[in-house]
Design an enzyme around this catalytic site. Sequence first.
Site, short mmCIF file in Angstrom:
data_model
loop_
_atom_site.label_atom_id
_atom_site.label_comp_id
_atom_site.label_asym_id
_atom_site.label_seq_id
_atom_site.Cartn_x
_atom_site.Cartn_y
_atom_site.Cartn_z
N TRP A 103 0.82 -1.21 0.00
CA TRP A 103 0.00 0.00 0.00
C TRP A 103 0.85 1.25 0.00
CZ3 TRP A 103 -4.18 -1.53 -1.88
CH2 TRP A 103 -4.77 -2.75 -1.48
N ASP A 172 -1.85 6.56 6.28
CA ASP A 172 -2.88 5.61 5.84
C ASP A 172 -3.13 4.68 7.03
OD1 ASP A 172 -4.33 3.49 4.83
OD2 ASP A 172 -3.01 3.13 3.10
N LYS A 196 -11.89 -2.32 6.69
CA LYS A 196 -11.08 -3.15 7.58
C LYS A 196 -11.60 -3.02 9.02
CE LYS A 196 -8.21 -3.68 4.02
NZ LYS A 196 -7.60 -2.80 3.03
C1 LIG Z 1 -6.97 -2.29 1.98
C2 LIG Z 1 -6.02 -1.18 2.10
C3 LIG Z 1 -5.97 -0.14 1.15
C4 LIG Z 1 -6.83 -0.13 -0.10
O1 LIG Z 1 -8.14 0.14 0.19
P1 LIG Z 1 -9.24 0.34 -0.96
O2 LIG Z 1 -10.38 0.92 -0.22
O3 LIG Z 1 -9.51 -1.02 -1.53
O4 LIG Z 1 -8.70 1.25 -1.99
C5 LIG Z 1 -5.08 0.89 1.37
N1 LIG Z 1 -4.28 0.91 2.44
C6 LIG Z 1 -4.28 -0.08 3.37
C7 LIG Z 1 -3.37 -0.01 4.55
C8 LIG Z 1 -5.15 -1.16 3.22
O5 LIG Z 1 -5.17 -2.14 4.14
#
Ligand SMILES: *Cc1c(COP(=O)(O)O)cnc(C)c1O
Length: 362
Positions: A103, A172, A196
């Site tokens: 990511w 993030d 998540k």
């Molecule tokens: C799953 C995830 C993403 C991507 O998320 P989307 O909503 O599918 O774009 C980005 N960063 C992290 C840390 C993730 O676990």
Amino acid sequence: MTDRVFNFSPGPATLPYEVLQKAGKDVVNFQETGIGLIEISHRSKEFMSVADEAEANLRELMQIPDNYKVLFLQGGASSQFFMIPMNFLGEGKKATYLNTGTWAKKAIKEAKLFGEIDVPYSSEEASFNRVPKQDEYTVAEDSEYLYYVSNNTIYGTEFPELPKTDKMLISDMSSDILSRPVDVSKFGLIFAGAQKNLGPAGVTVVIIREDLLEKTPANTPTMLSYKTHADKGSMFNTPPCFSIYVVGEVLKWLKQQGGIDAMAKINREKAALLYGAIDSSDYYRGHAEKESRSLMNIAFNLPTPELEAKFIAEAAAVDLNGLKGHRSIGGCRASIYNAFPVEGVVKLVEFMKDFKAKNPAA
Ligand SMILES: *Cc1c(COP(=O)(O)O)cnc(C)c1O
């Protein structure tokens, strides 16, 4: 609840049972309006209060200072990879990124479209099995911000503390938001895709310091400017109503559990149970270095890929689901976000002991 299994899926991920039940009812008839939650106008007083309450509860739980805006956006966490540099960088501007996994790499690729990107740290050669310590990188003096992924969902690593820098932090937090306390005032921007640790897919929460809303270059498309959404309280266009509603219910549930401190304690206990099982022998091997271990995603291997496949299949047969690791590192991964019950972790630990006894390494 007999029709439910323990779901270790990394995302979309397990949600509190009470929340799902209430959502099921509200989808058909919301607050006795005779209209379903996903049919009602986003500008109705009923839905406006859902969105307001969700924001208020997030502010309370995370102690978000008044000079920050909370936005509910679409496009997934992945759209933040370009929105951040699009709004904050431009010709001649620089930012620093820590490369701790898939990511982070994707965010770096997008950021390079908008500015000069410094990557002073990468754990890629070690299959991203760790995050850096404070003294393992320096942040360029002319950087606009330091970007990092607080929990690396795929590799099971997590920053044990905030990176130290006098630059603005951007993070993030898709897979560990609300799992432990953070000092929001250290950040320019925090974002998290909901699927998540917060709710269903379809909404991304962005927490942004107000002064940054003025940085956006004039030629930025309206929908991609943070200011557009901040000025309109995330109602510039139709927001993802259902996802916002479920996030709101999850936040109420979190408050009932005792808030973030209580949650953090449970999360430490759950992770300790699993890492204890991994550390008790050489049979299971954790992917992450000990000091970088995630409390949310626990990635581990067995002696052989054949045993891993057998482990995953036999676990599923006893209602321990979703334990297959990400294709980039293989093996197994147990995702145990806030809503994942302790009983499921206890059951997995018992299963691990049992499996090891019945399937000795050759
Ligand atoms: C799953 C995830 C993403 C991507 O998320 P989307 O909503 O599918 O774009 C980005 N960063 C992290 C840390 C993730 O676990």
